[in-house]
Design an enzyme around this catalytic site. Structure first.
Site, short mmCIF file in Angstrom:
data_model
loop_
_atom_site.label_atom_id
_atom_site.label_comp_id
_atom_site.label_asym_id
_atom_site.label_seq_id
_atom_site.Cartn_x
_atom_site.Cartn_y
_atom_site.Cartn_z
N GLU A 95 45.14 -34.97 16.56
CA GLU A 95 44.88 -34.13 17.72
C GLU A 95 44.73 -34.99 18.98
O GLU A 95 44.21 -36.10 18.93
CB GLU A 95 43.62 -33.29 17.49
N CYS A 108 42.62 -37.35 26.22
CA CYS A 108 41.78 -37.94 25.17
C CYS A 108 42.68 -38.19 23.95
O CYS A 108 43.22 -37.25 23.37
CB CYS A 108 40.66 -36.96 24.85
N CYS A 115 38.99 -41.18 10.36
CA CYS A 115 38.16 -42.29 10.84
C CYS A 115 37.32 -42.80 9.68
O CYS A 115 36.88 -42.02 8.83
CB CYS A 115 37.24 -41.82 11.97
N CYS A 119 30.16 -41.57 11.09
CA CYS A 119 28.95 -41.28 11.87
C CYS A 119 28.42 -39.92 11.40
O CYS A 119 29.19 -38.98 11.17
CB CYS A 119 29.25 -41.28 13.36
N CYS A 122 29.53 -36.56 13.18
CA CYS A 122 30.91 -36.42 13.65
C CYS A 122 31.80 -35.83 12.57
O CYS A 122 31.85 -36.33 11.44
CB CYS A 122 31.45 -37.79 14.07
N CYS A 338 33.91 -33.39 21.70
CA CYS A 338 33.67 -34.67 21.03
C CYS A 338 33.23 -34.47 19.60
O CYS A 338 32.36 -33.67 19.32
CB CYS A 338 32.54 -35.43 21.71
N1 SAH Z 1 35.27 -43.94 17.50
C1 SAH Z 1 35.01 -43.96 18.92
C2 SAH Z 1 35.56 -42.72 19.61
C3 SAH Z 1 34.93 -41.48 19.03
S1 SAH Z 1 34.67 -40.00 19.87
C4 SAH Z 1 33.51 -44.02 19.14
O1 SAH Z 1 32.76 -43.77 18.21
O2 SAH Z 1 33.10 -44.36 20.24
C5 SAH Z 1 33.81 -40.20 21.34
C6 SAH Z 1 32.32 -39.89 21.29
O3 SAH Z 1 31.99 -38.61 20.73
C7 SAH Z 1 31.55 -40.92 20.48
O4 SAH Z 1 30.49 -41.39 21.25
C8 SAH Z 1 31.07 -40.10 19.32
O5 SAH Z 1 29.93 -40.65 18.72
C9 SAH Z 1 30.81 -38.76 19.97
N2 SAH Z 1 30.62 -37.66 19.02
C10 SAH Z 1 31.03 -37.59 17.75
N3 SAH Z 1 30.64 -36.42 17.18
C11 SAH Z 1 29.96 -35.74 18.13
C12 SAH Z 1 29.35 -34.45 18.18
N4 SAH Z 1 29.35 -33.64 17.11
N5 SAH Z 1 28.77 -34.08 19.33
C13 SAH Z 1 28.79 -34.87 20.42
N6 SAH Z 1 29.36 -36.08 20.44
C14 SAH Z 1 29.96 -36.52 19.32
#
Ligand code: SAH
Length: 361
Positions: A95, A108, A115, A119, A122, A338
């Site tokens: 996406e 984006c 991934c 986390c 996420c 995000c």
């Molecule tokens: N792998 C990279 C890019 C990921 S997405 C990273 O971790 O930085 C960008 C941001 O969205 C990251 O800071 C990630 O932690 C955040 N994110 C992931 N899941 C989320 C959620 N459910 N709500 C809000 N932010 C989220």
């Protein structure tokens, strides 16, 4: 005669293209023309490259090709955010998201299918990692979005905040950024690019030495080693303290700062003590903080804090002279926000992935 596989120009930078043309017995100056057609005008059909002689145009088809991701679906949110589901040459899905007026236009992009970072909050992490994207697939997302949104002549920013961890796919991500920045192609200024990472330290140290330097965003999310171990599991390998030390050493251009992203999870990391610890941790780093109130999703065992709690947290940072912003969640109605990017895989799914697949709307 053995037939050689065709060279995919989507994957080559300008120098590689020059060399391949030369190897094919063609003058290298055509490389620049072809590169401009593809990256500046979004034209991938050799037949349409009208400033190249007809004979060469026909011959190009024998030795070369240009692969572009296919659009499977486009979903437009009420706020204008548009999510693109793209199919890659091997059938895998990723996406990419267009976010208008934030205040700039922003693309984006994904850097991996799935991934590996897992986390805790996420959704993409639930998919696990299927594979890295190639540089051509990363650049291809930009080509598709500019075409679909008719933005060839519009300026936009790029954030590597889609699916995947860019520093877990270092070579291809950096190559993609170099292609995007090439003055003969899209010529996107590195100032308009942001790489967001959980902090894969060896790769971060390497990034610090790159001639092409995007803006840096660090997904911090926690102020103690114990808690970050749980929320951002890569912390067990590369801890918070080492990460912040690396940030202190990171070369920044004048007036530039590192963005620290901090997802707010109610009752977990959103207390005034957390805010004060965050202030201390960032002491001595040229930092700004981007607060991300959790985007909730089924299967994510956390709650988004109330606006009051978010504001209280932000206020403590601001009182201590930190620049703080609260990320407005975009495209939530189409699950483009995000941490909500997830695609079904074509292979048999693990239980976590089945769960995620069920949650698709
Ligand atoms: N792998 C990279 C890019 C990921 S997405 C990273 O971790 O930085 C960008 C941001 O969205 C990251 O800071 C990630 O932690 C955040 N994110 C992931 N899941 C989320 C959620 N459910 N709500 C809000 N932010 C989220």
């Amino acid at each position: 005669m053995l037939t050689q596989p065709r060279i995919d120009i989507a994957e080559t930078d300008l120098h590689e293209l020059e060399r391949s043309l030369e190897a094919a017995g063609r003058p290298r100056f055509h490389a620049r023309q072809i590169f401009q057609w593809i990256h500046r005008r979004g034209v991938t059909d050799f037949a349409a490259m009208t400033d190249i002689g007809r004979q060469l145009r026909e011959q190009l088809n024998d030795g070369f090709m240009v692969t572009t991701p296919q659009v499977v679906r486009q979903e437009r949110s009420t706020d204008g955010t548009t999510k693109f589901l793209l199919r890659l040459a091997d059938g895998k899905l990723i996406e990419s998201v267009f976010i208008p007026d934030t205040p700039a236009m922003t693309f984006c992009l994904s850097t991996q299918v799935g991934c590996a970072m897992k986390c805790a909050f996420c959704l993409t992490g639930r998919m696990g990692i299927e594979r890295n994207l190639t540089a051509g697939e990363i650049v291809g997302q930009v080509r598709v979005l500019t075409r679909e949104l008719r933005m060839l002549d519009t300026r936009f920013n790029i954030v590597l905040m889609g699916m995947g961890e860019p520093l877990h796919n270092y070579e291809q991500t950096m190559k993609a950024l170099r292609i995007l920045a090439d003055e003969h192609g899209m010529a996107i200024s590195p100032r308009r690019m942001t790489l967001s990472t959980v902090g894969v330290l060896p790769a971060l140290e390497r990034l610090a030495t790159e001639p092409l330097m995007p803006n840096l965003a660090i997904s911090l999310h926690s102020t103690t080693e114990d808690q970050r171990d749980r929320l951002v599991p890569v912390n067990r390998k590369y801890g918070l303290k080492e990460l912040l030390d690396a940030c202190r050493r990171f070369p920044l251009k004048r007036r530039n700062r590192i963005t620290f992203e901090y997802v707010l999870l109610e009752g977990i990391n959103d207390t005034p003590e957390d805010a004060r610890r965050l202030v201390k941790l960032l002491n001595g780093i040229k930092a700004k903080v981007n607060l991300l109130p959790l985007n909730e999703a089924a299967g994510i065992p956390f709650t988004r804090p109330s606006d009051d709690r978010v504001n209280r947290f932000a206020q403590i940072l601001a009182d201590h002279h930190l620049t703080v912003s609260v990320r407005k969640s975009r495209g939530r109605d189409i699950r483009a926000a995000c941490g909500q990017l997830i695609t079904e895989s074509s292979r048999t799914k693990a239980p976590g992935q089945q769960l995620a697949a069920l949650m698709r709307v």
